[in-house]
Design a protein around this motif. Sequence first.
Motif, PDB file in Angstrom:
ATOM      1  N   UNK A  31      -8.381   0.492  -0.224  1.00 51.69           N
ATOM      2  CA  UNK A  31      -7.925   0.525   0.819  1.00 51.69           C
ATOM      3  C   UNK A  31      -7.210   1.878   1.241  1.00 51.69           C
ATOM      4  N   UNK A  32      -6.321   2.450   0.177  1.00 52.40           N
ATOM      5  CA  UNK A  32      -5.669   3.699   0.459  1.00 52.40           C
ATOM      6  C   UNK A  32      -6.474   4.838   0.760  1.00 52.40           C
ATOM      7  N   UNK A  33      -7.487   4.695  -0.144  1.00 56.38           N
ATOM      8  CA  UNK A  33      -8.457   5.772   0.000  1.00 56.38           C
ATOM      9  C   UNK A  33      -9.235   5.919   1.337  1.00 56.38           C
TER      10      UNK A  33
ATOM     11  N   UNK B  67      -8.278   4.634   4.160  1.00 55.58           N
ATOM     12  CA  UNK B  67      -7.283   4.985   5.284  1.00 55.58           C
ATOM     13  C   UNK B  67      -7.033   6.571   5.105  1.00 55.58           C
ATOM     14  N   UNK B  68      -6.817   7.126   3.885  1.00 56.44           N
ATOM     15  CA  UNK B  68      -6.421   8.586   3.873  1.00 56.44           C
ATOM     16  C   UNK B  68      -7.796   9.309   4.421  1.00 56.44           C
ATOM     17  N   UNK B  69      -8.843   8.980   4.112  1.00 58.54           N
ATOM     18  CA  UNK B  69      -9.971   9.884   4.377  1.00 58.54           C
ATOM     19  C   UNK B  69     -10.501   9.537   5.825  1.00 58.54           C
TER      20      UNK B  69
ATOM     21  N   UNK C 255      -8.598  14.985   3.695  1.00 63.06           N
ATOM     22  CA  UNK C 255      -9.824  15.926   4.061  1.00 63.06           C
ATOM     23  C   UNK C 255      -9.566  16.731   5.272  1.00 63.06           C
ATOM     24  N   UNK C 256      -8.237  16.835   5.483  1.00 62.26           N
ATOM     25  CA  UNK C 256      -7.942  17.731   6.926  1.00 62.26           C
ATOM     26  C   UNK C 256      -7.783  19.022   6.736  1.00 62.26           C
TER      27      UNK C 256
ATOM     28  N   UNK D 147      -4.676  11.917  -1.347  1.00 65.04           N
ATOM     29  CA  UNK D 147      -6.110  12.393  -1.043  1.00 65.04           C
ATOM     30  C   UNK D 147      -6.007  12.458   0.367  1.00 65.04           C
TER      31      UNK D 147
ATOM     32  N   UNK E 186     -13.699  10.850   9.852  1.00 64.60           N
ATOM     33  CA  UNK E 186     -14.923  11.442   9.468  1.00 64.60           C
ATOM     34  C   UNK E 186     -15.780  10.370   8.855  1.00 64.60           C
TER      35      UNK E 186
ATOM     36  N   UNK F  57       0.940  -1.089   0.021  1.00 65.93           N
ATOM     37  CA  UNK F  57       0.069   0.059  -0.038  1.00 65.93           C
ATOM     38  C   UNK F  57       0.855   1.297  -0.021  1.00 65.93           C
TER      39      UNK F  57
ATOM     40  N   UNK G 115      -4.386   9.351  -5.695  1.00 66.35           N
ATOM     41  CA  UNK G 115      -4.909   8.728  -4.471  1.00 66.35           C
ATOM     42  C   UNK G 115      -4.083   8.711  -3.152  1.00 66.35           C
TER      43      UNK G 115
ATOM     44  N   UNK H 166      -8.453   9.725   8.553  1.00 69.23           N
ATOM     45  CA  UNK H 166      -7.312  10.244   9.171  1.00 69.23           C
ATOM     46  C   UNK H 166      -8.003  11.041  10.334  1.00 69.23           C
ATOM     47  N   UNK H 167      -9.088  11.763   9.806  1.00 65.41           N
ATOM     48  CA  UNK H 167      -9.974  12.676  11.083  1.00 65.41           C
ATOM     49  C   UNK H 167     -11.148  11.932  11.231  1.00 65.41           C
TER      50      UNK H 167
ATOM     51  N   UNK I  47      -6.392   0.345  -4.245  1.00 68.76           N
ATOM     52  CA  UNK I  47      -6.995   1.832  -4.237  1.00 68.76           C
ATOM     53  C   UNK I  47      -7.890   2.130  -3.192  1.00 68.76           C
TER      54      UNK I  47
END
Lengths: 235, 240
Positions: B30-32, B34-36, A94-95, A92, B41, A62, A89, B38-39, B28
């Motif tokens: 999994x990464x998305x 995880x990234x979204x 949203x913070x 990406x 939401x 990953x 990707x 972080x806060x 893709x």
Amino acid sequence: MAYTNVHRAFLQACSNRGAISKQQALDVLIGIYARYGDGDTIPNEDDIIDVVAKINERIYQFDQKIVYTHYEPLEEDFYVFVNLQESPIDLQQNIFTPQELHFFRVLLRELTLSEDHTLTTIICLNLTNDTVNETVKPLPKTRAEQLLHEWSALGYFAVLDEKLHFGPKSVVEFDKYLTKNYSDIISRCCLCNVTIFYGVRCASCPQILHKDCLKKYLRRLTNCPACKELWSVPI
Amino acid sequence: MPRLSQSQRSVDRNISTQQVDESHLIRNMVKTILNLSINKSIIKRSEISNIALKGDGRLYQKLIQEVEDILKEVYGYQLVDVESKGQKSVILCSIIGNCSLAELNATYQQRYTLLFLILGYIFMKNGTIPERMLWEFLQTIGIDEQQEHSYFGDTKKLLELFIKQAYVMRFKQSMEGMNEESVFLSWGARANHEVSKKEILESMCKVMNRKPSDFKTQYIETQDLNEMSVDDDQESEELE
């Protein structure tokens, strides 16, 4: 060693914190072993290395990694959680708003361009005036202060002697990006060939070297590895 | 015969390309996620499809199980379905419980004390309270809705954040004898999955200098899971 909740908990801790010192990592791992380890084992520094290696095997696909790095300004070792790729990707998030991200990039740029890669807090706050274009209002200074605090907590920056430095996470994560875009400014330590931001400078030539690299070198020889003049700077 | 094997080869190639494509799409996703997350939401399913699957919503259902397995096995997260403003959404919850503050993001370490106070109060009041009542309680411990708190900062904003993160749920209900709807607060999906009721009860009791068993309703709620597993053991013993 099987992959257990010990690894998952440590992975979450690293990705939550961004960057943790070796001592903090050990404290965290001791707490995790107490909850998820088997028996009464108390982990030591070598166990951290094993746990991290097993985690990296799993997260590599990953494009993530926990990197062990020596952070020169504090002369301490850190474990840093980084993203290895920069595709859309991976970026990406949203913070932070686009305005705040721009402020971050400005700070990176100015840190790179400044002579010893440090910036006073006042200069940092004034950099909020560097906006994408004239129509965009600058970030409020109170928000900028909060961001500096947040980004330092994540390891991107470090405030030492009241000056902003690259933090351990930036040193690892932006190495490639900075050496590519600022190749004429960023140099490598001529002893270990790793990118160097902070180190000891020779009195006679512009070469900077890692303290540890230089100490090892000066055990055998007494001159600067680059200009060959007698080394005079105390370490 | 040659023709048959040729078409068989191209079918095989199609299947393996499809497998490679799917692994890539799964990564893709999994990464998305995880990234979204972080806060913490609430993430819309459609957002995940747009970013990771180039907008192909049908693939979501096909691939999501493997994505969930990876998130659980590698990272220790559980993907939980929630409803948010009528849209199918998800939240990523940690299945690693009882973590020390040191394992949390620095900004969160501060917020968690306030979060625990809010969740603790709601729990002690049997799970649902009018929002007004929460602020009245916080007032008694020096937290004012209108003023910045010296340690927690803007507490009104923090409550909004906790609602956005699905720790707390806000909903309207019409009460008997009242003309307008009242606003209520209860535990959100994230709190239900991540926060230990047992731990909350124990912390509240420490503050009030009482024993957990002094609060019958709450105590039973925390013991429910334990009792269930004890019964299972007894059952299996009898069968032997």
